[in-house]
Design a protein around this motif. Structure first.
Motif, PDB file in Angstrom:
ATOM      1  N   VAL A   1       4.310  -1.579   3.204  1.00  8.07           N
ATOM      2  CA  VAL A   1       3.855  -0.206   3.056  1.00  8.07           C
ATOM      3  C   VAL A   1       4.976   0.611   2.436  1.00  8.07           C
ATOM      4  CG1 VAL A   1       2.921   1.802   4.242  1.00  8.07           C
ATOM      5  CG2 VAL A   1       2.530  -0.474   5.181  1.00  8.07           C
ATOM      6  N   SER A   2       4.635   1.395   1.435  1.00  9.02           N
ATOM      7  CA  SER A   2       5.611   2.326   0.890  1.00  9.02           C
ATOM      8  C   SER A   2       5.161   3.732   1.244  1.00  9.02           C
ATOM      9  CB  SER A   2       5.713   2.139  -0.625  1.00  9.02           C
ATOM     10  OG  SER A   2       6.565   3.124  -1.158  1.00  9.02           O
ATOM     11  N   MET A   3       5.983   4.428   2.021  1.00  6.94           N
ATOM     12  CA  MET A   3       5.618   5.756   2.509  1.00  6.94           C
ATOM     13  C   MET A   3       6.465   6.810   1.809  1.00  6.94           C
ATOM     14  SD  MET A   3       5.752   4.948   6.549  1.00  6.94           S
ATOM     15  CE  MET A   3       4.274   4.411   7.408  1.00  6.94           C
ATOM     16  N   VAL A   4       5.845   7.927   1.511  1.00  5.61           N
ATOM     17  CA  VAL A   4       6.598   9.023   0.885  1.00  5.61           C
ATOM     18  C   VAL A   4       6.448  10.259   1.762  1.00  5.61           C
ATOM     19  CG1 VAL A   4       6.921  10.425  -1.169  1.00  5.61           C
ATOM     20  CG2 VAL A   4       6.061   8.091  -1.392  1.00  5.61           C
ATOM     21  N   ILE A   5       7.575  10.860   2.116  1.00  6.17           N
ATOM     22  CA  ILE A   5       7.527  12.134   2.824  1.00  6.17           C
ATOM     23  C   ILE A   5       7.686  13.218   1.756  1.00  6.17           C
ATOM     24  CG2 ILE A   5       8.586  13.571   4.600  1.00  6.17           C
ATOM     25  CD1 ILE A   5       9.745  11.020   5.835  1.00  6.17           C
ATOM     26  N   VAL A   6       6.669  14.042   1.595  1.00  7.32           N
ATOM     27  CA  VAL A   6       6.767  15.072   0.544  1.00  7.32           C
ATOM     28  C   VAL A   6       6.560  16.465   1.119  1.00  7.32           C
ATOM     29  CG1 VAL A   6       6.130  13.847  -1.553  1.00  7.32           C
ATOM     30  CG2 VAL A   6       4.333  14.685  -0.063  1.00  7.32           C
TER      31      VAL A   6
ATOM     32  N   SER B   1       0.852  -1.183   0.000  1.00  8.67           N
ATOM     33  CA  SER B   1       0.000   0.000   0.000  1.00  8.67           C
ATOM     34  C   SER B   1       0.892   1.239   0.000  1.00  8.67           C
ATOM     35  CB  SER B   1      -0.948  -0.008   1.189  1.00  8.67           C
ATOM     36  OG  SER B   1      -0.229  -0.223   2.373  1.00  8.67           O
ATOM     37  N   HIS B   2       0.367   2.293  -0.588  1.00 11.01           N
ATOM     38  CA  HIS B   2       1.176   3.495  -0.805  1.00 11.01           C
ATOM     39  C   HIS B   2       0.586   4.652  -0.015  1.00 11.01           C
ATOM     40  CE1 HIS B   2       3.251   1.478  -4.200  1.00 11.01           C
ATOM     41  NE2 HIS B   2       2.090   0.842  -4.275  1.00 11.01           N
ATOM     42  N   GLU B   3       1.428   5.333   0.731  1.00 10.56           N
ATOM     43  CA  GLU B   3       0.961   6.431   1.570  1.00 10.56           C
ATOM     44  C   GLU B   3       1.862   7.631   1.366  1.00 10.56           C
ATOM     45  OE1 GLU B   3       1.497   4.862   5.501  1.00 10.56           O
ATOM     46  OE2 GLU B   3      -0.154   3.420   5.300  1.00 10.56           O
ATOM     47  N   TYR B   4       1.299   8.832   1.468  1.00 14.63           N
ATOM     48  CA  TYR B   4       2.204   9.973   1.514  1.00 14.63           C
ATOM     49  C   TYR B   4       1.861  10.913   2.655  1.00 14.63           C
ATOM     50  CZ  TYR B   4      -1.092  13.172  -0.874  1.00 14.63           C
ATOM     51  OH  TYR B   4      -2.154  13.950  -1.199  1.00 14.63           O
ATOM     52  N   TYR B   5       2.872  11.627   3.083  1.00 15.05           N
ATOM     53  CA  TYR B   5       2.806  12.505   4.243  1.00 15.05           C
ATOM     54  C   TYR B   5       3.311  13.869   3.819  1.00 15.05           C
ATOM     55  CZ  TYR B   5       2.268   8.156   6.797  1.00 15.05           C
ATOM     56  OH  TYR B   5       1.810   6.950   7.246  1.00 15.05           O
ATOM     57  N   LEU B   6       2.457  14.865   3.957  1.00 10.73           N
ATOM     58  CA  LEU B   6       2.810  16.198   3.498  1.00 10.73           C
ATOM     59  C   LEU B   6       3.355  17.010   4.671  1.00 10.73           C
ATOM     60  CD1 LEU B   6       2.718  18.092   1.074  1.00 10.73           C
ATOM     61  CD2 LEU B   6       0.347  18.629   1.656  1.00 10.73           C
ATOM     62  N   VAL B   7       4.608  17.397   4.584  1.00  9.76           N
ATOM     63  CA  VAL B   7       5.241  18.145   5.685  1.00  9.76           C
ATOM     64  C   VAL B   7       6.099  19.271   5.111  1.00  9.76           C
ATOM     65  CG1 VAL B   7       5.354  16.060   7.113  1.00  9.76           C
ATOM     66  CG2 VAL B   7       7.346  16.719   5.761  1.00  9.76           C
ATOM     67  N   ASN B   8       6.551  20.168   5.969  1.00 18.10           N
ATOM     68  CA  ASN B   8       7.523  21.152   5.537  1.00 18.10           C
ATOM     69  C   ASN B   8       8.857  20.468   5.303  1.00 18.10           C
ATOM     70  OD1 ASN B   8       6.116  23.648   5.518  1.00 18.10           O
ATOM     71  ND2 ASN B   8       6.033  23.541   7.760  1.00 18.10           N
ATOM     72  N   ALA B   9       9.573  20.914   4.271  1.00 15.65           N
ATOM     73  CA  ALA B   9      10.837  20.264   3.947  1.00 15.65           C
ATOM     74  C   ALA B   9      11.760  20.211   5.173  1.00 15.65           C
ATOM     75  CB  ALA B   9      11.518  20.979   2.790  1.00 15.65           C
ATOM     76  N   ARG B  10      11.715  21.247   5.993  1.00 20.26           N
ATOM     77  CA  ARG B  10      12.638  21.262   7.142  1.00 20.26           C
ATOM     78  C   ARG B  10      12.239  20.255   8.229  1.00 20.26           C
ATOM     79  NH1 ARG B  10       9.654  25.931   7.758  1.00 20.26           N
ATOM     80  NH2 ARG B  10       8.274  25.864   9.579  1.00 20.26           N
ATOM     81  N   ASP B  11      11.022  19.736   8.144  1.00 14.41           N
ATOM     82  CA  ASP B  11      10.583  18.750   9.141  1.00 14.41           C
ATOM     83  C   ASP B  11      10.753  17.307   8.670  1.00 14.41           C
ATOM     84  OD1 ASP B  11       9.828  20.657  11.000  1.00 14.41           O
ATOM     85  OD2 ASP B  11       7.794  20.819  10.198  1.00 14.41           O
TER      86      ASP B  11
ATOM     87  N   VAL C   1       8.956   0.678   3.185  1.00 16.56           N
ATOM     88  CA  VAL C   1       9.911   1.452   2.402  1.00 16.56           C
ATOM     89  C   VAL C   1       9.559   2.901   2.679  1.00 16.56           C
ATOM     90  CG1 VAL C   1      10.432   2.223   0.062  1.00 16.56           C
ATOM     91  CG2 VAL C   1      10.385  -0.215   0.593  1.00 16.56           C
ATOM     92  N   ILE C   2      10.554   3.707   3.039  1.00 19.94           N
ATOM     93  CA  ILE C   2      10.255   5.120   3.256  1.00 19.94           C
ATOM     94  C   ILE C   2      11.032   5.953   2.248  1.00 19.94           C
ATOM     95  CG2 ILE C   2      10.240   7.029   4.900  1.00 19.94           C
ATOM     96  CD1 ILE C   2      10.040   5.025   7.157  1.00 19.94           C
ATOM     97  N   ASN C   3      10.310   6.694   1.457  1.00 15.00           N
ATOM     98  CA  ASN C   3      10.938   7.618   0.523  1.00 15.00           C
ATOM     99  C   ASN C   3      11.193   8.917   1.284  1.00 15.00           C
ATOM    100  OD1 ASN C   3      10.485   6.522  -2.561  1.00 15.00           O
ATOM    101  ND2 ASN C   3       8.953   5.754  -1.115  1.00 15.00           N
ATOM    102  N   TYR C   4      12.412   9.053   1.794  1.00 14.57           N
ATOM    103  CA  TYR C   4      12.765  10.262   2.536  1.00 14.57           C
ATOM    104  C   TYR C   4      12.693  11.450   1.586  1.00 14.57           C
ATOM    105  CZ  TYR C   4      15.407  13.258   5.720  1.00 14.57           C
ATOM    106  OH  TYR C   4      15.804  14.270   6.553  1.00 14.57           O
ATOM    107  N   GLN C   5      13.158  11.216   0.387  1.00 13.90           N
ATOM    108  CA  GLN C   5      12.936  12.166  -0.704  1.00 13.90           C
ATOM    109  C   GLN C   5      12.459  11.345  -1.893  1.00 13.90           C
ATOM    110  OE1 GLN C   5      16.960  12.630  -0.409  1.00 13.90           O
ATOM    111  NE2 GLN C   5      16.992  14.639   0.567  1.00 13.90           N
ATOM    112  N   LEU C   6      11.698  11.956  -2.758  1.00 19.04           N
ATOM    113  CA  LEU C   6      11.285  11.235  -3.965  1.00 19.04           C
ATOM    114  C   LEU C   6      12.481  11.138  -4.908  1.00 19.04           C
ATOM    115  CD1 LEU C   6       7.714  12.557  -4.762  1.00 19.04           C
ATOM    116  CD2 LEU C   6       8.381  10.200  -4.263  1.00 19.04           C
ATOM    117  N   PRO C   7      12.520  10.092  -5.717  1.00 20.38           N
ATOM    118  CA  PRO C   7      13.629   9.986  -6.679  1.00 20.38           C
ATOM    119  C   PRO C   7      13.498  11.028  -7.786  1.00 20.38           C
ATOM    120  CG  PRO C   7      12.011   8.255  -7.053  1.00 20.38           C
ATOM    121  CD  PRO C   7      11.575   8.975  -5.819  1.00 20.38           C
ATOM    122  N   ASP C   8      14.603  11.352  -8.425  1.00 19.71           N
ATOM    123  CA  ASP C   8      14.555  12.302  -9.537  1.00 19.71           C
ATOM    124  C   ASP C   8      13.678  11.768 -10.655  1.00 19.71           C
ATOM    125  OD1 ASP C   8      16.136  14.223  -8.395  1.00 19.71           O
ATOM    126  OD2 ASP C   8      17.991  13.192  -8.979  1.00 19.71           O
ATOM    127  N   GLU C   9      13.897  10.506 -10.974  1.00 10.40           N
ATOM    128  CA  GLU C   9      13.085   9.891 -12.019  1.00 10.40           C
ATOM    129  C   GLU C   9      11.974   9.115 -11.339  1.00 10.40           C
ATOM    130  OE1 GLU C   9      14.735   8.168 -15.237  1.00 10.40           O
ATOM    131  OE2 GLU C   9      16.329   9.659 -15.407  1.00 10.40           O
TER     132      GLU C   9
END
Ligand code: ADP
Ligand code: MG
Length: 589
Positions: free
Chosen positions: A341-346, A218-228, A314-322
């Motif tokens: 779970v694949s999590m993305v911090i964006v 399952s895919h999740e994303y978390y919207l935060v400030n870049a500094r957080d 899997v945690i995407n601390y940053q999204l990949p360029d591609e």
């Protein structure tokens, strides 16, 4: 559905398959093995990571080569040292009953003369990274002029990494009439070009849809400030006490930095990237395989194809360029039939990329909130309670019991429980009591308008979790079915290892509690309790504490040297350990 016998493999290989515990072929194996056994032609196979490609080419190659000859007959090219070693190991396991078989790994960062010596001893199969292979060819340390079978594994990645020239060069030293088997997760133009230029009329097989990600992730994303970003990562880890994860960063530098910070903060973390020596990388990978590292921070290249089955997140601390790379990242979890779970911090500037990824993977992301401090405290507390409940009593303690009892003579059971839990809980509580809300709403500002924060909903604790085979979707379905509720009546479902949380509107509270009184699932009581925390974004606006205080004053094993602390047990002698300190050493295998 066929069996391995049906595919036409010999008894030595079938015996090895039995030993490995493979009961039936995976789809790519079912499709590729008969083709490869039945013809001498070329093959292009498209299949995602984790679908069993190694065995799909490995078994036919082992079936076809002549172990009585010392000539090199098979060459497998793969993008990284880790993969090269992994494939070599697998091939040795597959071929353990093939008497005389010699499989040699050839890769950079290790003695070239030793590898040349191993090859000279008569390697029927060489598994190599392109750079080192080319090097050995030019130094005349290998002879691949008689190979009959060549495999390009993870072809898309090899080309991504700029190995096109090396591959071309290597193939020019091989006979024209050999068979070439190309395996790739994706089919970008460069891969088609290789297929066209170097292969003769290849058969093509595709498993699943190209680029599509597996359905048990399952895919999740978390919207935060870049500094957080970093604080968010820590909270995600703390909210998942049994996490066993790969964390992806964009650059080697970030990878190293995040790993060091995690180690310093008391997590079992390690870094994996190309600037580490071979030895350091091996140490980290071994520690990860043994579950001594719970958070492996890695670059895309270094983690490509790494095959560790039990990765929970899997945690995407940053999204990949591609964005295509996202498929490879999320494919590190949900392997071998398990859920993941694949999590993305964006940050806000990246959030539109989520839509593009959804189109590629043909799956929807769920927008979720970074848990607030009290939610994390509760998860950790319940996790500890569960662990205690499941702990087998060690009777060595019996002989001390009378003195312990004496000490607690005047302590009530309630008090004792509270004291016992406070040993661990207070550290968490002190750290998180002033933690701010890290969530950002899509239209700007912090996100406090969640439905859960208007106190009309009730949060529940339920003692089933991913161990019982649930993920948030299936648990939600289960609750909806059992309670006969509508689509939106159950929300904020969070599944942990052995327990979960969910919310309903307050009106449903009685119904939920009543229903689960005496409810049994598979012969086990399912227990639902109202949780103190309502879950979801907190309401601590105006709280200035960034939550960045150090939680660990004992910094033994901290990441002062690269990856050094990584393989150490996290709290050898400290009782002031980091956030995951509730965890005992786990043994998953
Ligand atoms: P890929 O190369 O497609 O990413 P791998 O070849 O690394 O996948 O295989 C992924 C995992 O699945 C490995 O742990 C492997 O041992 C296991 N595996 C492969 N084939 C089978 C099978 N038929 N049954 C059970 N497990 C399998
Ligand atoms: Mg592979």
């Amino acid at each position: 559905m066929s069996t391995f016998q049906d595919l036409g493999l010999n008894n030595d290989l079938l015996q090895a398959i039995t030993d490995l515990g493979f009961t039936k072929p995976s789809e790519v194996q079912e499709k590729a093995i008969p083709i490869l056994l039945g013809s001498e032609g070329d093959l292009v196979a498209l299949a995602q990571t984790g679908t069993g490609k190694t065995a799909a080419f490995g078994f036919p190659m082992l079936e076809k080569i002549d172990v009585n000859s010392k000539t090199t007959q098979g060459l497998i090219l793969s993008p990284t040292r880790e993969l090269c070693l992994q494939i070599t190991n697998e091939m040795k396991l597959y071929g353990k009953y093939c008497k005389g078989l010699n499989v040699v790994a050839v890769y950079g960062g290790s003695s070239i003369s030793e590898q040349a010596r191993d090859v000279k001893r008569g390697a029927q199969i060489i598994v190599a990274t392109p750079g080192r292979m080319k090097d050995m060819i030019s130094r005349r340390m290998v002879d691949i002029s008689k190979i009959q079978y060549s495999v390009l594994d993870e072809a898309d990645e090899m080309l991504n990494m700029g190995f096109k020239e090396d591959i071309t060069n290597i193939l020019s030293h091989t006979p024209d009439d050999k068979s070439t088997w190309l395996f790739s997760a994706t089919m970008p133009r460069e891969v088609s070009a290789i297929a066209k230029n170097f292969m003769h009329d290849p058969q093509e097989i595709t498993v699943g849809n190209k680029n599509e990600s597996t359905s048990n992730v399952s895919h999740e994303y978390y919207l935060v400030n870049a500094r957080d970003r970093y604080q968010s990562l820590k909270r995600l880890a703390d909210a998942n006490p049994d996490i066993f994860s790969v964390i992806f960063c964009r650059t080697k530098r970030d990878t190293q930095k995040v790993a060091e910070k995690l180690i310093e903060d008391g997590y079992n973390a390690g870094a994996l990237h190309g600037d580490l020596s071979q030895n350091q990388r091996d140490l980290v990978m071994n520690a990860f395989r043994k579950n001594q590292i719970q958070m492996l921070v890695a670059t895309d290249v270094a983690a490509r194809g790494i095959d560790v089955d039990d990765v929970t997140h899997v945690i995407n601390y940053q999204l990949p360029d591609e964005i295509e790379t996202y498929t490879h990242r999320s494919g590190r979890t949900g392997r071998a039939g398990k859920t993941g779970v694949s999590m993305v911090i964006v940050s806000k500037s990246e959030v539109r990329k989520i839509k593009s990824i959804e189109r590629i993977i043909k799956r929807k992301f769920e927008k979720k909130d970074i848990p607030d401090g009290m939610e994390i405290c509760e998860v950790q507390l319940m996790s500890l309670a569960n662990k205690i409940n499941n702990t087998e009593i060690n009777h060595e303690i019996d002989k001390y019991l009378s003195s312990i009892n004496e000490l607690f003579e005047d302590t009530s059971k309630d008090e004792l429980i509270k004291k016992f839990f406070s040993v661990e809980f207070t550290r968490f509580y002190d750290y998180y009591k002033k933690a701010k809300n890290l969530n950002v709403s899509a239209d700007g500002g912090r996100d406090d308008s969640e439905r859960v924060s208007n106190s009309k909903s009730t949060r529940y604790f339920i003692n089933v979790g991913s161990k019982d085979g649930y993920d948030w979707m299936t648990l939600k379905d289960f609750l909806k079915d059992q309670l006969q509720l509508g689509q939106d009546d159950v929300f904020k479902v969070e599944v942990k290892d052995s327990f979960s949380f969910f919310n309903t509107e307050n009106e449903l509270k009685e119904k939920v509690i009543d229903f689960f009184t005496d409810f049994k699932n598979n012969g086990r009581f399912v227990n639902v309790e109202v949780s103190e925390n309502r879950g979801g974004g907190g309401k601590r606006r105006g709280d200035r504490n960034r939550g960045s205080g150090r939680r660990r004053d004992d910094r033994k094993g901290g990441g002062k040297r690269r990856s050094e602390g990584a393989s150490k047990p996290r709290r050898s002698n400290s009782n002031s350990g980091g956030s995951n300190a509730f965890k005992p050493r786990r043994s998953r295998r």
